[in-house]
Motif scaffolding. Structure first.
Motif, PDB file in Angstrom:
ATOM      1  N   THR A   6       0.826  -1.201   0.000  1.00  0.00           N
ATOM      2  CA  THR A   6       0.000   0.000   0.000  1.00  0.00           C
ATOM      3  C   THR A   6       0.861   1.253   0.000  1.00  0.00           C
ATOM      4  O   THR A   6       1.792   1.390   0.793  1.00  0.00           O
ATOM      5  CB  THR A   6      -0.927   0.017   1.226  1.00  0.00           C
ATOM      6  OG1 THR A   6      -1.801  -1.124   1.155  1.00  0.00           O
ATOM      7  CG2 THR A   6      -1.771   1.276   1.258  1.00  0.00           C
ATOM      8  N   LEU A   7       0.536   2.176  -0.895  1.00  0.00           N
ATOM      9  CA  LEU A   7       1.193   3.471  -0.939  1.00  0.00           C
ATOM     10  C   LEU A   7       0.349   4.533  -0.248  1.00  0.00           C
ATOM     11  O   LEU A   7       0.864   5.395   0.466  1.00  0.00           O
ATOM     12  CB  LEU A   7       1.437   3.889  -2.390  1.00  0.00           C
ATOM     13  CG  LEU A   7       2.199   2.887  -3.268  1.00  0.00           C
ATOM     14  CD1 LEU A   7       2.260   3.383  -4.702  1.00  0.00           C
ATOM     15  CD2 LEU A   7       3.586   2.651  -2.720  1.00  0.00           C
ATOM     16  N   ASP A   8      -0.963   4.461  -0.460  1.00  0.00           N
ATOM     17  CA  ASP A   8      -1.877   5.455   0.101  1.00  0.00           C
ATOM     18  C   ASP A   8      -3.260   4.812   0.221  1.00  0.00           C
ATOM     19  O   ASP A   8      -3.712   4.159  -0.718  1.00  0.00           O
ATOM     20  CB  ASP A   8      -1.944   6.688  -0.814  1.00  0.00           C
ATOM     21  CG  ASP A   8      -2.534   7.900  -0.106  1.00  0.00           C
ATOM     22  OD1 ASP A   8      -1.744   8.676   0.443  1.00  0.00           O
ATOM     23  OD2 ASP A   8      -3.761   8.062  -0.093  1.00  0.00           O
ATOM     24  N   HIS A   9      -3.902   4.989   1.361  1.00  0.00           N
ATOM     25  CA  HIS A   9      -5.197   4.339   1.592  1.00  0.00           C
ATOM     26  C   HIS A   9      -6.110   5.299   2.346  1.00  0.00           C
ATOM     27  O   HIS A   9      -5.824   5.686   3.474  1.00  0.00           O
ATOM     28  CB  HIS A   9      -5.000   3.043   2.393  1.00  0.00           C
ATOM     29  CG  HIS A   9      -6.241   2.224   2.522  1.00  0.00           C
ATOM     30  ND1 HIS A   9      -6.263   1.001   3.157  1.00  0.00           N
ATOM     31  CD2 HIS A   9      -7.515   2.438   2.114  1.00  0.00           C
ATOM     32  CE1 HIS A   9      -7.484   0.509   3.115  1.00  0.00           C
ATOM     33  NE2 HIS A   9      -8.268   1.375   2.493  1.00  0.00           N
ATOM     34  N   GLN A  45     -10.403   3.884  -0.958  1.00  0.00           N
ATOM     35  CA  GLN A  45      -9.692   4.340  -2.154  1.00  0.00           C
ATOM     36  C   GLN A  45      -8.222   4.055  -1.909  1.00  0.00           C
ATOM     37  O   GLN A  45      -7.639   4.566  -0.959  1.00  0.00           O
ATOM     38  CB  GLN A  45      -9.913   5.835  -2.378  1.00  0.00           C
ATOM     39  CG  GLN A  45      -9.247   6.396  -3.620  1.00  0.00           C
ATOM     40  CD  GLN A  45     -10.046   6.145  -4.885  1.00  0.00           C
ATOM     41  OE1 GLN A  45     -11.195   5.735  -4.813  1.00  0.00           O
ATOM     42  NE2 GLN A  45      -9.440   6.385  -6.035  1.00  0.00           N
ATOM     43  N   GLN A  46      -7.611   3.218  -2.743  1.00  0.00           N
ATOM     44  CA  GLN A  46      -6.253   2.771  -2.480  1.00  0.00           C
ATOM     45  C   GLN A  46      -5.332   2.988  -3.671  1.00  0.00           C
ATOM     46  O   GLN A  46      -5.742   2.810  -4.826  1.00  0.00           O
ATOM     47  CB  GLN A  46      -6.237   1.280  -2.111  1.00  0.00           C
ATOM     48  CG  GLN A  46      -6.808   0.979  -0.744  1.00  0.00           C
ATOM     49  CD  GLN A  46      -6.685  -0.489  -0.384  1.00  0.00           C
ATOM     50  OE1 GLN A  46      -7.683  -1.187  -0.284  1.00  0.00           O
ATOM     51  NE2 GLN A  46      -5.468  -0.965  -0.196  1.00  0.00           N
ATOM     52  N   GLY A  85       2.047   2.295   3.551  1.00  0.00           N
ATOM     53  CA  GLY A  85       2.181   3.722   3.319  1.00  0.00           C
ATOM     54  C   GLY A  85       1.246   4.519   4.210  1.00  0.00           C
ATOM     55  O   GLY A  85       0.925   4.116   5.322  1.00  0.00           O
ATOM     56  N   ARG A  86       0.781   5.633   3.684  1.00  0.00           N
ATOM     57  CA  ARG A  86      -0.098   6.501   4.466  1.00  0.00           C
ATOM     58  C   ARG A  86      -1.501   5.915   4.552  1.00  0.00           C
ATOM     59  O   ARG A  86      -2.019   5.366   3.581  1.00  0.00           O
ATOM     60  CB  ARG A  86      -0.167   7.884   3.823  1.00  0.00           C
ATOM     61  CG  ARG A  86      -0.996   8.880   4.641  1.00  0.00           C
ATOM     62  CD  ARG A  86      -1.009  10.248   4.014  1.00  0.00           C
ATOM     63  NE  ARG A  86      -1.682  10.233   2.723  1.00  0.00           N
ATOM     64  CZ  ARG A  86      -2.109  11.342   2.109  1.00  0.00           C
ATOM     65  NH1 ARG A  86      -1.889  12.518   2.657  1.00  0.00           N
ATOM     66  NH2 ARG A  86      -2.699  11.262   0.936  1.00  0.00           N
ATOM     67  N   TYR A  87      -2.102   6.034   5.720  1.00  0.00           N
ATOM     68  CA  TYR A  87      -3.468   5.555   5.945  1.00  0.00           C
ATOM     69  C   TYR A  87      -4.287   6.663   6.576  1.00  0.00           C
ATOM     70  O   TYR A  87      -3.869   7.263   7.577  1.00  0.00           O
ATOM     71  CB  TYR A  87      -3.460   4.325   6.849  1.00  0.00           C
ATOM     72  CG  TYR A  87      -4.846   3.797   7.188  1.00  0.00           C
ATOM     73  CD1 TYR A  87      -5.697   3.335   6.190  1.00  0.00           C
ATOM     74  CD2 TYR A  87      -5.302   3.779   8.502  1.00  0.00           C
ATOM     75  CE1 TYR A  87      -6.962   2.842   6.487  1.00  0.00           C
ATOM     76  CE2 TYR A  87      -6.563   3.287   8.820  1.00  0.00           C
ATOM     77  CZ  TYR A  87      -7.393   2.821   7.808  1.00  0.00           C
ATOM     78  OH  TYR A  87      -8.645   2.347   8.111  1.00  0.00           O
TER      79      TYR A  87
END
Length: 318
Positions: A142-145, A163-164, A255-257
């Motif tokens: 995951t990069l951004d979630h 949205q991922q 990544g960012r959550y």
């Protein structure tokens, strides 16, 4: 005039911080690189300059893409740059390069947490994943979630939307397995999964009486290592009883959550808090009070590098 934009060189290699040491063990590459640059206290243009001093030419844009996970070093000249980066960032030889190696077996998989420690219905979940042919490593990180959870007037979990942005570290990845944990009383056969963007729903599996649903989200393409993909989906529930928390589990470092929980005007909690847990049975840690926004009736949390472990928001009713 001496350069005062960075700390003076240390004698010998400095031990990494706990966060950086963890990311160097678990990955993903972009998060470890970002943490190493931050720990060294260098701006990207200074990193580029120091690489040039070592005969390696890399643009600031490429460095930015690498640390964001938008691109992944793969060509021989890029891997040479990564070796030089290890020297610039005062890292042990191979510390970053090993995170770029293909993850094909359990022995090569980044160290993480097993489902057994992250969820209470681990045996059922493992069985459902086996039915769907899930490998030990799904090939995605995951990069951004961004996740939005909505509660109803009966204090029930109505739905959650995700949205991922993900990156591939294995060849040919073309799907993502979404796992939904309902509250007590959840009727899994009535839970619906909807594809919102850049994917379609494949097989969906559950067990009667167990509040766990696993859905296969199929991509429109097969990803190669280093490629990224953005997709979105929604799980519609509303079948469970009174909800008291929403928890997201991370088997590996991610990544960012961003998690946002919204409440109905007819059922507002009296207290909200964010928390982390090492395992499903562990006590809450890092608790932080959250203020409910009166206009939007929401609370949220943001975590820069989530996992491994559990992260969530809990709330108390009257």
């Amino acid at each position: 005039m001496p350069d005062t934009t960075e700390p003076p060189p240390a004698v010998g290699r400095r031990p990494p911080s706990a966060e950086l040491a963890r990311l160097l063990r678990t990955g993903p590459f972009h998060a470890a690189l970002r943490a190493a640059i931050r720990a060294r206290g260098l701006a990207l243009h200074r990193v580029r300059h120091k690489l040039a001093e070592r005969g390696v030419t890399v643009g600031v844009t490429s460095l930015s893409y690498w640390q964001q996970g938008a691109r992944r070093p793969a060509r021989s000249e890029s891997l040479r740059a990564v070796r030089a980066l290890e020297d610039v960032l005062d890292l042990p030889p191979g510390a970053l390069l090993r995170l770029l190696e293909p993850v094909e077996s359990a022995a090569e998989r980044p160290v993480g947490r097993s489902y057994q420690t992250l969820v209470e219905q681990a045996d059922v979940l493992r069985s459902l994943l086996t039915e769907l042919g899930a490998p030990l490593d799904g090939g995605l990180h995951t990069l951004d979630h961004w996740e939005r959870v909505r509660l109803g007037a009966r204090r029930e979990l109505l739905a959650r939307s995700s949205q991922q942005a993900v990156g591939a570290h294995r060849e040919g990845v073309d799907r993502y397995l979404a796992i939904h944990h309902g509250d007590a009383g959840c009727v899994p056969e009535l839970v619906r999964v909807r594809a919102d963007e850049n994917c379609r729903v494949g097989r969906v599996r559950w067990r009667p009486g167990v509040p766990v649903v696993v859905a296969e989200l199929l991509f429109d393409t097969r990803l190669r290592p280093g490629e990224t993909y953005v997709f979105g989906y929604t799980v519609q529930d509303g079948t469970g009883g009174e909800s008291h928390e929403y928890v997201r589990g991370f088997s590996f470092g991610g990544g960012r959550y961003v998690l946002q929980v919204g409440f109905d005007t007819a059922a507002l909690p009296v207290r909200c808090r964010s928390f982390t847990r090492a395992t499903a049975s562990a006590r809450d840690c890092e608790e932080r009070e959250l203020t409910l926004s009166g206009a939007n009736r929401t609370v949220h949390l943001v975590r820069g590098d989530a996992g491994p472990g559990l992260l969530g928001i809990g709330w108390d009713w009257e």
